[in-house]
Motif scaffolding. Structure first.
Motif, short mmCIF file in Angstrom:
data_model
loop_
_atom_site.label_atom_id
_atom_site.label_comp_id
_atom_site.label_asym_id
_atom_site.label_seq_id
_atom_site.Cartn_x
_atom_site.Cartn_y
_atom_site.Cartn_z
N GLN A 529 68.71 27.59 -27.45
CA GLN A 529 68.86 28.31 -26.20
C GLN A 529 69.31 27.32 -25.12
OE1 GLN A 529 65.29 30.07 -24.70
NE2 GLN A 529 66.43 31.65 -23.59
N GLY A 530 70.34 27.67 -24.40
CA GLY A 530 70.88 26.78 -23.39
C GLY A 530 72.12 26.04 -23.83
N ASP A 531 72.57 26.27 -25.09
CA ASP A 531 73.81 25.65 -25.51
C ASP A 531 74.95 26.07 -24.59
OD1 ASP A 531 72.70 24.36 -27.64
OD2 ASP A 531 73.40 25.77 -29.18
N TYR A 532 75.73 25.10 -24.15
CA TYR A 532 76.98 25.32 -23.40
C TYR A 532 76.77 26.03 -22.07
CZ TYR A 532 78.25 24.72 -28.30
OH TYR A 532 78.31 24.28 -29.59
N ASP A 533 75.58 25.88 -21.49
CA ASP A 533 75.38 26.45 -20.15
C ASP A 533 75.86 25.43 -19.14
OD1 ASP A 533 74.57 27.62 -17.79
OD2 ASP A 533 72.82 28.55 -18.71
N TRP A 534 77.14 25.43 -18.91
CA TRP A 534 77.77 24.40 -18.06
C TRP A 534 77.39 24.57 -16.60
CZ3 TRP A 534 78.81 21.03 -21.42
CH2 TRP A 534 79.34 21.37 -22.66
N ASP A 535 77.07 25.76 -16.18
CA ASP A 535 76.61 25.96 -14.80
C ASP A 535 75.30 25.23 -14.55
OD1 ASP A 535 78.61 27.65 -13.54
OD2 ASP A 535 78.00 29.19 -14.95
N CYS A 537 74.28 22.64 -16.25
CA CYS A 537 74.63 21.21 -16.26
C CYS A 537 75.15 20.78 -14.90
CB CYS A 537 75.68 20.93 -17.34
SG CYS A 537 75.10 21.10 -19.03
N SER A 538 76.03 21.61 -14.31
CA SER A 538 76.59 21.27 -13.01
C SER A 538 75.52 21.23 -11.93
CB SER A 538 77.68 22.29 -12.65
OG SER A 538 78.26 21.99 -11.40
N ASP A 539 74.51 22.10 -12.07
CA ASP A 539 73.44 22.14 -11.07
C ASP A 539 72.49 20.95 -11.20
OD1 ASP A 539 74.35 24.47 -9.94
OD2 ASP A 539 73.06 25.78 -11.14
N LEU A 540 72.20 20.51 -12.44
CA LEU A 540 71.11 19.56 -12.66
C LEU A 540 71.55 18.12 -12.92
CD1 LEU A 540 68.70 21.75 -14.83
CD2 LEU A 540 68.73 21.41 -12.36
N LEU A 541 72.80 17.89 -13.29
CA LEU A 541 73.23 16.52 -13.57
C LEU A 541 73.61 15.76 -12.31
CD1 LEU A 541 75.39 17.02 -16.80
CD2 LEU A 541 73.09 16.04 -16.63
N PHE A 542 73.94 16.48 -11.25
CA PHE A 542 74.40 15.83 -10.02
C PHE A 542 73.29 15.85 -8.97
CE2 PHE A 542 78.14 17.58 -12.07
CZ PHE A 542 79.06 16.54 -12.01
N GLN A 543 73.31 14.83 -8.10
CA GLN A 543 72.43 14.85 -6.93
C GLN A 543 72.97 15.80 -5.87
OE1 GLN A 543 70.96 11.03 -5.53
NE2 GLN A 543 71.67 10.03 -7.41
N ASP A 544 74.28 15.87 -5.77
CA ASP A 544 74.96 16.81 -4.88
C ASP A 544 76.41 16.89 -5.31
OD1 ASP A 544 76.56 14.71 -3.53
OD2 ASP A 544 74.64 14.11 -2.66
N HIS A 545 77.14 17.78 -4.69
CA HIS A 545 78.56 17.97 -5.01
C HIS A 545 79.46 17.53 -3.85
CE1 HIS A 545 77.83 21.18 -8.39
NE2 HIS A 545 77.25 20.01 -8.64
N ASP A 546 78.98 16.58 -3.03
CA ASP A 546 79.73 16.18 -1.84
C ASP A 546 81.11 15.63 -2.17
OD1 ASP A 546 77.55 16.93 -0.41
OD2 ASP A 546 76.87 14.92 0.10
N VAL A 547 81.27 15.02 -3.35
CA VAL A 547 82.55 14.41 -3.69
C VAL A 547 83.67 15.45 -3.71
CG1 VAL A 547 82.27 14.67 -6.19
CG2 VAL A 547 83.70 12.82 -5.29
N LEU A 548 83.34 16.72 -3.97
CA LEU A 548 84.37 17.77 -4.01
C LEU A 548 84.91 18.10 -2.63
CD1 LEU A 548 82.84 20.15 -6.71
CD2 LEU A 548 84.48 18.29 -7.01
N PHE A 549 84.21 17.65 -1.57
CA PHE A 549 84.75 17.84 -0.22
C PHE A 549 86.09 17.14 -0.06
CE2 PHE A 549 80.17 18.22 1.57
CZ PHE A 549 80.18 19.58 1.32
N LEU A 550 86.36 16.12 -0.89
CA LEU A 550 87.61 15.37 -0.76
C LEU A 550 88.83 16.24 -1.03
CD1 LEU A 550 86.59 12.03 -2.57
CD2 LEU A 550 86.81 12.43 -0.11
N TYR A 551 88.63 17.37 -1.70
CA TYR A 551 89.75 18.26 -2.01
C TYR A 551 90.00 19.28 -0.90
CZ TYR A 551 89.78 16.59 -6.85
OH TYR A 551 89.89 15.80 -7.97
#
Length: 597
Positions: A529-535, A537-551
């Motif tokens: 259960q939880g295989d390939y739940d990339w959302d 992964c995106s929520d829990l592997l990062f401290q924040d998503h600030d780097v995407l502001f560069l785009y």
């Protein structure tokens, strides 16, 4: 160990000869010495045949010593590898400021020469400026050259101009108290080659014209109490630049020093000739001097009858003043004539002030088609892939209706299949990025560049060096190493954050569109259960998503730590040189780990 600096000083009768050198070597003394290449050449057999017999006899003694050693030739200019290490060091916010100055200003002089000779020349200049029996007139010549450079002049300075201006730095009291010095003596002292590198005034290709040694200009500009530039020097700077390409830098220097009238004098003739940059700068000067009078009407006239860039310049000024409707009209006028940057700025107004994302998107599409870098990069922002149609493996193995006992729940970590697919995509991206790097090298990326990794990074990185790109490539390998060691790949720096965003995007695409490949990679691994739940992964592997502001076109400039919004949000340094600084709340990586690719 015996160190002999400037070996030629010891290759004289009574100095170092074959016998003394042999005795030192028998005692296992390591002898190291330095010698400038032009001096070393004086001891060659060809050089000895062309000099006086007595001089040749003395030098032949030294030649015999040099025949016993193995020379190591060091170029005055650092190699690409050495410069790469220097830029890697300068990416550290705690790097040596002197190295940063040397890297930026060394010019024809090597880094080492700039660092070694610069402080010595500065000391010589400061010592002789007011010292009795020194060289006050020569120092005044140098000061005039320094101040002209601070005023924006970078082209050669005629000796006549420097001599004329040097009197600005000598008072009547100086003349009576200090030793008299003829103009010829002053110029000879100021231009004398010292320490085997350069004089305080450096010769140029123009006869009887000079420029100041850059280190002296840097020191004067960075002094805690920088001296004021005399009025006569400002006037000379304008005369020297008048009608040439240096009116713009002189005007900008005058603006920085608060000399608004002088800045307006520099910008006005350029603006009248249609220079859009000067028009833009002139608008700021006039806004500072008399905001209620001429600048809006003057700019409106030239924007309506002039080039797209002039219309865009007026739009920027309207935007600064908060007149969004007027700014949008100016950008549209420029965009109608093909100005891609104006298209992007028009999209920013739609996004920021009209809250109309659809309209903004249309403008960004137009800007990207027109070749705007930031707009092009906007469409490269990585994200989790969600197909409109097709099968998503995550739906088979994740049941949102299952109830979990929070007390029994262990800390989250990726399942074995998720880890394998993410690892495979990190490896695939790294291999493809390596091939891309081999072809790209130090070349800048353009909106028309095609690539699987580096060309998809934010536009602010497109001019980085091969060494910088290789360190970003290593971020992919470092994250994959984490997975190989059985850990979740939590990014430890900005480069790793963006590398993981791209790997998650690639992995999510694979589990939607490449089912056979997924089955092959995960053969033998149990479904969980939880295989390939990339959302997740995106929520829990990062401290924040600030780097995407560069785009985000609306947030250009946010990457600088001094940006007000950056400070308010606590984002930190997202400039390319700060991408490899590890976060303070994560274990550091081994600095000696090297490169896998």
């Amino acid at each position: 160990m015996l160190w002999l600096d400037d070996l030629d000083r010891f290759l004289l009768p009574g100095g170092l000869d074959q016998g003394i050198l042999s005795a030192l070597l028998e005692q296992r003394v390591v002898v190291m010495a330095t010698m400038r290449s032009e001096v070393y050449g004086n001891y060659s057999e060809r050089a000895l045949r062309g000099v006086d017999v007595d001089v040749a006899s003395v030098r032949r003694l030294g030649s015999r010593v040099l025949n016993l050693i193995e020379p190591l030739v060091l170029d005055r200019q650092w190699s690409e590898t050495e410069m790469g290490r220097l830029h890697a060091h300068l990416a550290n916010p705690d790097s040596d400021r002197r190295l940063a100055d040397a890297a930026h200003h060394h010019g024809v002089h090597g880094i080492a020469e700039y660092l070694a000779a610069g402080p010595k020349l500065l000391e010589e200049f400061l010592t002789n400026r007011r010292q009795p029996k020194g060289h006050p007139s020569g120092a005044a010549l140098v000061q005039a050259a320094i101040d002209l450079a601070r005023a924006g002049i970078s082209t050669p300075l005629p000796a006549e101009t420097l001599l004329e201006l040097s009197t600005c730095y000598l008072s009547a009291g100086d003349a009576s108290r200090l030793q008299a010095e003829s103009p010829e003596q002053a110029l000879a002292w100021a231009t004398e080659i010292q320490f085997g590198v350069a004089g305080m005034l450096v010769a140029t290709d123009t006869t009887e014209a000079w420029r100041p040694f850059d280190y002296l200009v840097d020191a004067a500009a960075s002094a805690v109490e920088a001296t004021a530039i005399p009025d006569e020097v400002w006037e000379a700077a304008v005369r020297h630049a008048n009608g040439g390409s240096e009116l713009l830098p002189v005007g900008r220097s005058a603006f920085r020093f608060g000399r608004l009238v002088l800045a307006e004098r520099c910008f006005s003739p350029l603006a009248a000739r249609g220079n859009h940059v000067a028009m833009h700068d002139l608008g700021f000067v006039q806004r500072e001097r008399r905001p209620e009078h001429t600048w809006p009407s003057w700019y409106r006239t030239v924007s309506e009858t002039g080039t797209p860039m002039q219309a865009r310049a007026l739009g920027a000024l309207h935007e600064i003043e908060g007149r969004w409707v007027e700014a949008a009209a100016c950008y549209e006028r420029a965009a109608s004539q093909g100005d891609a940057l104006a298209m992007r700025l028009r999209g920013v107004i739609a996004q920021r002030h009209r809250k109309d994302d659809d309209e903004a998107h249309e403008w960004y599409v137009r800007a990207a088609k027109g070749g705007d870098e930031v707009a092009t990069a906007f469409f490269n922002e990585p994200g989790i892939y969600r197909p409109e149609m097709g099968e998503d493996l995550a739906s088979e193995t994740w049941d949102p209706n299952v109830e979990w006992d929070e007390e029994d729940e262990e800390p989250w970590q990726m399942t074995a299949r998720t880890s394998r697919i993410l690892s495979c995509n990190l490896e695939i991206l790294a291999d493809m990025a390596h091939d891309e790097l081999t072809e790209l090298g130090d070349q800048p990326i353009s909106p028309n560049s095609f690539g699987i990794f580096f060309a998809l990074l934010p536009a602010s990185t497109w001019n980085q060096s091969r060494h910088w790109r290789r360190r970003v490539l290593r971020a992919l390998d470092d994250l994959n190493e984490d997975i190989a060691l059985g850990h979740s790949p939590h990014p430890r720096c900005t480069a790793e954050e963006l590398a993981l965003h791209f790997a998650l995007q690639s992995a999510s695409e694979m589990t939607c569109d490449e089912l056979d490949m997924v089955a092959e990679f995960t053969q033998g691994l149990p479904e969980r259960q939880g295989d390939y739940d990339w959302d997740v992964c995106s929520d829990l592997l990062f401290q924040d998503h600030d780097v995407l502001f560069l785009y985000d076109p609306m947030l250009q400039g946010l990457e600088h730590p001094d940006n007000p919004l950056n400070r308010r949000m606590g984002i930190g340094d997202l400039r390319p040189e700060g991408w490899f600084e590890e976060f303070g709340n994560v274990p550091p990586r081994d600095p000696s780990r090297g490169f896998s690719h």
